[in-house]
Design a protein around this motif. Sequence first.
Motif, PDB file in Angstrom:
ATOM      1  N   UNK A 240      71.983 -36.859 -30.678  1.00  0.00           N
ATOM      2  CA  UNK A 240      72.502 -35.555 -30.260  1.00  0.00           C
ATOM      3  C   UNK A 240      71.542 -34.421 -30.586  1.00  0.00           C
ATOM      4  N   UNK A 241      70.784 -34.551 -31.673  1.00  0.00           N
ATOM      5  CA  UNK A 241      69.818 -33.504 -32.016  1.00  0.00           C
ATOM      6  C   UNK A 241      68.713 -33.415 -30.969  1.00  0.00           C
ATOM      7  N   UNK A 242      68.224 -34.587 -30.537  1.00  0.00           N
ATOM      8  CA  UNK A 242      67.183 -34.607 -29.501  1.00  0.00           C
ATOM      9  C   UNK A 242      67.743 -34.098 -28.182  1.00  0.00           C
ATOM     10  N   UNK A 243      68.982 -34.462 -27.875  1.00  0.00           N
ATOM     11  CA  UNK A 243      69.604 -33.998 -26.638  1.00  0.00           C
ATOM     12  C   UNK A 243      69.773 -32.480 -26.638  1.00  0.00           C
ATOM     13  N   UNK A 244      70.209 -31.917 -27.775  1.00  0.00           N
ATOM     14  CA  UNK A 244      70.371 -30.465 -27.878  1.00  0.00           C
ATOM     15  C   UNK A 244      69.032 -29.758 -27.743  1.00  0.00           C
ATOM     16  N   UNK A 245      68.004 -30.296 -28.387  1.00  0.00           N
ATOM     17  CA  UNK A 245      66.657 -29.709 -28.281  1.00  0.00           C
ATOM     18  C   UNK A 245      66.183 -29.735 -26.831  1.00  0.00           C
ATOM     19  N   UNK A 246      66.394 -30.856 -26.159  1.00  0.00           N
ATOM     20  CA  UNK A 246      65.966 -30.974 -24.763  1.00  0.00           C
ATOM     21  C   UNK A 246      66.690 -29.974 -23.876  1.00  0.00           C
TER      22      UNK A 246
END
Length: 404
Positions: A240-246
């Motif tokens: 989820x952290x990578x998804x939010x950053x993206x």
Amino acid sequence: IPLEDGDLVRPRGQQVSGEVSDIPRLRGMGDPSLRDTTASGGSRTDVTAEGWEPGPALGDGDLTPGGAPQRARQHEEALMTELSELVQKVVKSSSWWERHGVDISILACSFLLLPAGFLCLRSAQAVPFLAGVLTLGVVHHTLTVKGSHLASHNALTESKSWGKVWAIFFIELCSAFTVEQATYNHVKIHHGYTNVIGLGDSSTWKLPFLNRYVYMFIAPLAVPILTPLVALDLLRNVEWKAALRTLCCMFLGFYCHYWLLLHVSSFQSPWSALLCMLLTRSLLAHPYIHVNIFQHIGLPMFAANRKPKRIHLMSLGVLNLPRNTLLDWSFGHSLISCHVEHHLFPSLSDNMCLKIKPIVSQYLKQKKLPYNEDTYSSRLRLFLQRYEELMVHAPPITELVGIQ
């Protein structure tokens, strides 16, 4: 040179200037379950590129009596080692400017051209306006294709930390894609299993429900729209952290482009700005799609348990196109005229791939290995003539169990 099972190849087509001119007959399809197999290896290699060789779980350990396969593997590994040593000498003798500076300068020049492009769009005259569209279109593809490609291989810098920063900037902010999925699909799968059916066979570029003319000449215009949609779908596979950053990077990239068109280029309506965004972002979408299929599809394809070792896999399944000033600048040498070199040594920059090209081509030809080259127009004619065979039907597996 015998390969995995010690038999000799039974040629299915002529080979002219290193290019396979006919496709072997269909022999069988690989196990569909292999589509979900995770490739081995990391996202970064040394110039030896040995870390890209897939592990034995997919068939490299198949043996027949007599020990011939073991000797064959040792011989092929020796070929790759010898070529790697030749390339390593060139890399060590090259300056930072040659290794990274040339390509960084091209990307920097592209950034410096952005103000001129946006200001040209303010003009009510056709010539300056078209010059602005051309400038922004070339800059966009330089940043999103060349920049993202180099960043995905960490070829812009020798620092892994800065490499991660550049990957996020070029892949997520400029290209609206997620770093994790881009790196996995391109670096680990496509490079690790080039032309292996069900893994790195370039099938993601196929849309069999489209006819040849729609796919080759109309569908590329939708690339700027399809890319973020595909990226959003792939966010389900990341943390989820990578998804939010993206998501944040994607929004920032699109909004900056949109804001500049409204406030610098003085577009009067949101729809006209959005239309200009689509126009500039699809300017080189046709060669982008074409290059991605021309350089792999139509060349020998392999089952996962019958693939040759790395040096043969890359010399057989990769093709170089001629140099082209516009595409060399926008896409980079490693995607155009040095694609074979790039697949053999993926961590090298575009300029270094160009520098080692004479060494690699001479070595492969000296060892009687294929060095595939063809023109853009020739490949375009081939795909238009054999579109059903190459892009609609399942690709035939090469009956290649040895190389003469």
